[in-house]
Design an enzyme around this catalytic site. Structure first.
Site, PDB file in Angstrom:
ATOM      1  N   ASN A   1      -0.516   0.900   6.013  1.00  0.00           N
ATOM      2  CA  ASN A   1       0.266   0.019   5.151  1.00  0.00           C
ATOM      3  C   ASN A   1       0.855  -1.061   6.046  1.00  0.00           C
ATOM      4  O   ASN A   1       1.543  -0.771   7.017  1.00  0.00           O
ATOM      5  CB  ASN A   1       1.410   0.813   4.475  1.00  0.00           C
ATOM      6  CG  ASN A   1       2.290  -0.114   3.641  1.00  0.00           C
ATOM      7  OD1 ASN A   1       1.850  -1.182   3.236  1.00  0.00           O
ATOM      8  ND2 ASN A   1       3.533   0.272   3.423  1.00  0.00           N
ATOM      9  N   GLY A   2       0.517  -2.311   5.746  1.00  0.00           N
ATOM     10  CA  GLY A   2       1.030  -3.419   6.555  1.00  0.00           C
ATOM     11  C   GLY A   2      -0.053  -4.443   6.797  1.00  0.00           C
ATOM     12  O   GLY A   2      -1.070  -4.469   6.109  1.00  0.00           O
TER      13      GLY A   2
ATOM     14  N   GLU B   1      13.900 -13.370 -23.015  1.00  0.00           N
ATOM     15  CA  GLU B   1      12.858 -12.332 -23.032  1.00  0.00           C
ATOM     16  C   GLU B   1      13.405 -10.939 -22.758  1.00  0.00           C
ATOM     17  O   GLU B   1      12.812  -9.951 -23.175  1.00  0.00           O
ATOM     18  CB  GLU B   1      11.727 -12.669 -22.076  1.00  0.00           C
ATOM     19  CG  GLU B   1      12.081 -12.684 -20.607  1.00  0.00           C
ATOM     20  CD  GLU B   1      10.843 -12.914 -19.734  1.00  0.00           C
ATOM     21  OE1 GLU B   1       9.761 -12.430 -20.093  1.00  0.00           O
ATOM     22  OE2 GLU B   1      10.977 -13.586 -18.711  1.00  0.00           O
TER      23      GLU B   1
ATOM     24  N   LYS C   1       3.120  -7.374 -19.115  1.00  0.00           N
ATOM     25  CA  LYS C   1       3.300  -7.958 -17.780  1.00  0.00           C
ATOM     26  C   LYS C   1       2.241  -9.027 -17.525  1.00  0.00           C
ATOM     27  O   LYS C   1       2.517 -10.035 -16.916  1.00  0.00           O
ATOM     28  CB  LYS C   1       3.207  -6.867 -16.700  1.00  0.00           C
ATOM     29  CG  LYS C   1       3.402  -7.400 -15.285  1.00  0.00           C
ATOM     30  CD  LYS C   1       4.752  -8.073 -15.108  1.00  0.00           C
ATOM     31  CE  LYS C   1       4.928  -8.725 -13.762  1.00  0.00           C
ATOM     32  NZ  LYS C   1       6.110  -9.613 -13.720  1.00  0.00           N
TER      33      LYS C   1
ATOM     34  N   CYS D   1       0.833  -1.213   0.000  1.00  0.00           N
ATOM     35  CA  CYS D   1       0.000   0.000   0.000  1.00  0.00           C
ATOM     36  C   CYS D   1       0.864   1.258   0.000  1.00  0.00           C
ATOM     37  O   CYS D   1       2.038   1.222   0.296  1.00  0.00           O
ATOM     38  CB  CYS D   1      -0.883   0.011   1.246  1.00  0.00           C
ATOM     39  SG  CYS D   1      -1.881  -1.458   1.412  1.00  0.00           S
TER      40      CYS D   1
ATOM     41  N   TRP E   1      -3.066  -2.209  -1.630  1.00  0.00           N
ATOM     42  CA  TRP E   1      -2.677  -3.491  -2.235  1.00  0.00           C
ATOM     43  C   TRP E   1      -3.311  -4.529  -1.310  1.00  0.00           C
ATOM     44  O   TRP E   1      -2.821  -4.777  -0.199  1.00  0.00           O
ATOM     45  CB  TRP E   1      -1.158  -3.599  -2.264  1.00  0.00           C
ATOM     46  CG  TRP E   1      -0.609  -4.935  -2.651  1.00  0.00           C
ATOM     47  CD1 TRP E   1      -0.256  -5.962  -1.799  1.00  0.00           C
ATOM     48  CD2 TRP E   1      -0.342  -5.435  -3.960  1.00  0.00           C
ATOM     49  NE1 TRP E   1       0.213  -7.030  -2.507  1.00  0.00           N
ATOM     50  CE2 TRP E   1       0.179  -6.753  -3.834  1.00  0.00           C
ATOM     51  CE3 TRP E   1      -0.496  -4.916  -5.232  1.00  0.00           C
ATOM     52  CZ2 TRP E   1       0.551  -7.532  -4.929  1.00  0.00           C
ATOM     53  CZ3 TRP E   1      -0.128  -5.696  -6.328  1.00  0.00           C
ATOM     54  CH2 TRP E   1       0.389  -6.966  -6.172  1.00  0.00           C
TER      55      TRP E   1
ATOM     56  N   GLU F   1      13.906 -22.078 -16.894  1.00  0.00           N
ATOM     57  CA  GLU F   1      13.524 -20.712 -16.486  1.00  0.00           C
ATOM     58  C   GLU F   1      14.650 -19.735 -16.807  1.00  0.00           C
ATOM     59  O   GLU F   1      14.419 -18.627 -17.290  1.00  0.00           O
ATOM     60  CB  GLU F   1      13.167 -20.668 -15.010  1.00  0.00           C
ATOM     61  CG  GLU F   1      12.993 -19.276 -14.433  1.00  0.00           C
ATOM     62  CD  GLU F   1      11.961 -18.417 -15.161  1.00  0.00           C
ATOM     63  OE1 GLU F   1      11.174 -18.945 -15.973  1.00  0.00           O
ATOM     64  OE2 GLU F   1      11.970 -17.192 -14.940  1.00  0.00           O
TER      65      GLU F   1
ATOM     66  N   HIS G   1      22.568 -36.927 -27.723  1.00  0.00           N
ATOM     67  CA  HIS G   1      21.506 -37.449 -28.612  1.00  0.00           C
ATOM     68  C   HIS G   1      21.158 -36.463 -29.702  1.00  0.00           C
ATOM     69  O   HIS G   1      20.082 -36.530 -30.297  1.00  0.00           O
ATOM     70  CB  HIS G   1      20.268 -37.817 -27.786  1.00  0.00           C
ATOM     71  CG  HIS G   1      20.548 -38.880 -26.768  1.00  0.00           C
ATOM     72  ND1 HIS G   1      20.789 -40.190 -27.099  1.00  0.00           N
ATOM     73  CD2 HIS G   1      20.708 -38.797 -25.428  1.00  0.00           C
ATOM     74  CE1 HIS G   1      21.047 -40.884 -25.994  1.00  0.00           C
ATOM     75  NE2 HIS G   1      20.992 -40.067 -24.961  1.00  0.00           N
TER      76      HIS G   1
ATOM     77  N   LYS H   1      14.403 -16.293 -19.112  1.00  0.00           N
ATOM     78  CA  LYS H   1      14.816 -14.969 -18.609  1.00  0.00           C
ATOM     79  C   LYS H   1      15.762 -14.297 -19.594  1.00  0.00           C
ATOM     80  O   LYS H   1      15.608 -13.133 -19.952  1.00  0.00           O
ATOM     81  CB  LYS H   1      15.518 -15.107 -17.249  1.00  0.00           C
ATOM     82  CG  LYS H   1      14.599 -15.228 -16.078  1.00  0.00           C
ATOM     83  CD  LYS H   1      13.949 -13.927 -15.695  1.00  0.00           C
ATOM     84  CE  LYS H   1      12.462 -13.796 -15.895  1.00  0.00           C
ATOM     85  NZ  LYS H   1      11.556 -14.866 -16.071  1.00  0.00           N
TER      86      LYS H   1
ATOM     87  N   ARG I   1       3.917   1.074  -6.524  1.00  0.00           N
ATOM     88  CA  ARG I   1       3.873   0.083  -5.448  1.00  0.00           C
ATOM     89  C   ARG I   1       2.749  -0.927  -5.667  1.00  0.00           C
ATOM     90  O   ARG I   1       2.601  -1.888  -4.926  1.00  0.00           O
ATOM     91  CB  ARG I   1       3.695   0.771  -4.086  1.00  0.00           C
ATOM     92  CG  ARG I   1       4.844   1.687  -3.696  1.00  0.00           C
ATOM     93  CD  ARG I   1       4.502   2.563  -2.505  1.00  0.00           C
ATOM     94  NE  ARG I   1       4.309   1.795  -1.291  1.00  0.00           N
ATOM     95  CZ  ARG I   1       5.321   1.405  -0.475  1.00  0.00           C
ATOM     96  NH1 ARG I   1       6.558   1.713  -0.811  1.00  0.00           N
ATOM     97  NH2 ARG I   1       5.088   0.727   0.628  1.00  0.00           N
TER      98      ARG I   1
END
Ligand code: AGP
Length: 609
Positions: A99-100, A488, A604, A2, A75, A481, A504, A485, A27
């Site tokens: 916030n928290g 992209e 995103k 938040c 948030w 992964e 092989h 990274k 944020r």
């Protein structure tokens, strides 16, 4: 996370509050609101973007002369995004932004209910507002009321509070959440973070925990719980707003990689009870106990986290796990047995392919569990069950901390299921959870300290056209992964290969100078990996060997560059390993001068199929 803003001074408060909230949008948030002093406390708040709040305020012309108020971007953690759950939360005497997380909000709510209070929202924050209100009625004074309430509150908080009886003042206090206070000629401000006050000043206080800031139009003072006035040091920051939003990092991606230790620790702590994994009374443990298979469905990086989940669930629970690409899942008429759960992984909770897979699974009547990072996202609302990864907002398109906390949560899920199925003892589970809470974040911190060394390795890759990542077992999953990274954000073609597969076919691609990243963190397979490293080295590869100190101590490893990861229980080695790979990809992209946070063609959240 938040965002909080507050202003009291000689200027109009509403534009300052809105601008401050706009500077805190990075944020992440799902709702916003303000409270201003205008013939009493007036609150305007809404689910959705700041633009919606602006629209509402355009119709609230009676508030335009207010010179004192607080604002908030939410948030969501407790209670879905909605108008009523948005902040500020107001009572008869005050308005509060937070916030928290109030960890003991249930006890506080019970305490208040016993005293006749009722609640409008499903938030933890409202209990804090009502508790302070309760003590304000007793103490008839804000400071004493705030400190008495804080004696009961447990958790993390930064509060901004306005009292109707004190129309020119703002009260602010923090514990484990960020809060800054600034005093200027035009008035005083509070904020969660520096970007919100930079248009006014770059000098501010960061009050010590438990110290109450009292802002008046022309001055700021600080008080201890004992009521004594105390001094606080000022700080000065010579950043512009954008630099401040990135916390001084050059890119959000690097900032978010650096948030991993805390994000992992927070994720583990939030899902432990008495040292064992705990997901709430309604969690379908019985399903995990009796199912004969588990399906994990996701896209991109989230799907790669699913590969790690497969490894750990199969290793600890001996349940077959099928990891599926969401866009393939629903079109291949998957075989879904009645009680076999489908776990959907998603940072955004809005990915169209993953949503479609969820809906398909629900049509088939199988249990569904969403593991998402965004509270109130579509996936979290449509799945039968949901677990949140408290990684905080992830701004960079390339997912990093979300992947790591998804893996952490899947580890906890595997431990929980393994315990329920009698495959693993409570003592062993406790021991692993303990390591996840402490050793894993510490090991990732150590990798972060290897930044310059990893940047040096990245320099070897910036001109490459093709990069190969090879590994075995879980290292192969990590290579998958790591390869995404790199692709992209650096636009370099890359592939991940099971090291045993090279002979092989793929090894025909290795010529002089071909960069190969060999990842070896599994002690039992180190010998096999050594053979693969030798195979590619013999054919001229530029070999970047990434392994642990423990493995490197046993064998002379071929390497043009060697990265030694911190030693950790090999079960937990993926966490430091992936951090190193994320940093490697980051530096290649940054060295190439590319737009690391917003790579070409990518979004995103892919909300279209
Ligand atoms: C991650 O680096 C990628 N940008 C992408 O693969 C992403 O993981 C994928 O689109 C899934 O997104 P989600 O986790 O929000 O569902």
């Amino acid at each position: 996370m938040c965002g909080i803003i507050g202003y009291t001074g000689v200027k109009k408060a509403v534009p300052i509050l809105l601008a401050g909230l706009a500077a805190l949008e990075y944020r992440g948030y799902d709702s916003a609101g303000i409270a201003v002093q205008e013939n009493g406390l007036k609150v305007v708040k809404t689910k959705g973007r700041l633009s919606l709040l602006r629209e509402k305020l355009e119709h609230a012309t009676h508030l335009q002369h207010a010179t004192c108020g607080i604002g908030h971007t939410r948030w969501a953690t407790h209670g879905e995004p909605s108008d009523v759950n948005s902040h500020p939360h107001a009572t008869a005497h005050l308005a509060l932004v937070h916030n928290g997380i109030i960890e003991n909000y249930a006890q506080i709510a019970a305490f208040l209910t016993e005293r006749g209070y009722t609640f409008l929202s499903q938030t933890d924050t409202e209990t804090a507002a009502l508790l302070i209100d309760h003590y304000y009625k007793e103490e008839k004074e804000p400071q004493k009321a705030i400190f008495r309430a804080l004696q009961m509150l447990r958790g993390a908080f930064a509060f901004g509070i306005c009292f109707a009886d004190y129309p020119d003042r703002i009260y602010a206090i923090r514990k484990d959440s960020p809060l800054i206070v600034a005093s200027t000629e035009a008035g005083a401000l509070i904020a969660s973070d520096v970007p919100a006050i930079l248009p006014h000043t770059n000098v501010y206080y960061r009050p010590e925990e438990g110290v109450l800031a009292v802002l008046e139009k022309a001055q700021v003072s600080f008080y201890s719980a004992a009521g004594k006035q105390v001094q606080q040091k000022t700080e000065r920051l010579d950043w512009n707003v954008e630099q401040a939003q990135k916390g001084g990092f050059p890119h959000f991606m690097l900032k978010e990689i650096h948030e991993e230790p805390q994000a992992i620790s927070r994720t583990v702590s939030a899902h432990l009870k008495d040292g064992l994994p705990y997901f709430g009374e309604n969690f379908p443990t019985e399903v995990l106990k009796s199912c004969r298979a588990i399906h994990v469905v996701a896209c991109g990086t989230a799907m790669h986290a699913g590969l790690i989940g497969k490894r750990i669930i199969e290793r600890l629970c001996r349940i077959p796990v099928r990891v599926e690409i969401a866009s393939e899942f629903r079109y291949r008429n998957p075989i879904l047995e009645e009680n076999d759960p489908v776990i959907l992984l998603s940072q955004s909770g809005e990915t169209a392919d993953t949503l479609a897979a969820l809906r398909h699974a629900r049509e088939k009547g199988v249990p569904t569990l969403a593991i998402v990072n965004v509270n109130g996202s579509t996936l979290s609302r449509e799945a039968d069950h949901v677990l949140y990864t408290p990684a905080g907002p992830e701004i960079a398109v390339a997912s990093t901390k979300a992947y790591s906390v998804q893996c952490a949560l899947l580890y906890l899920l595997a431990l929980h299921a393994g315990l329920a199925r009698g495959q693993i003892s409570a003592e062993t589970v406790r021991e692993i959870c303990q390591k996840m809470q402490h050793e894993v974040p510490e090991s990732v911190e150590k990798v972060l300290e290897m930044n310059d060394e990893i940047c040096g390795c990245a320099k070897e890759l910036t001109d490459a056209e093709h990069v190969f990542y090879i590994g075995r077992d879980v290292d192969f999953d990590l290579c998958t992964e790591s390869s995404l990274k790199l692709k992209e954000i650096s636009y370099i073609h890359s592939e991940a290969y099971a090291a045993g597969e090279l002979k092989h076919g793929t090894i025909s691609l290795i010529t002089h100078g071909t960069p190969v990243v060999a990842l070896s963190t599994v002690p039992a397979l180190a010998g096999k990996m050594l053979s693969a490293m030798r195979e590619v080295a013999a054919r001229g590869a530029m070999l970047l060997t990434v392994t642990t100190k423990q493995i490197a101590a046993k064998e002379e490893l071929p390497a043009d560059r060697l990265l030694l990861l911190p030693d950790i229980d090999e079960l937990l080695a993926p966490f430091p390993a992936i951090c190193a790979m994320q940093l490697l990809a980051y530096h290649v992209s940054a060295l190439k001068g590319l737009d690391v946070d917003k790579p070409r063609h990518l979004a995103k959240s892919v909300t279209v199929e």
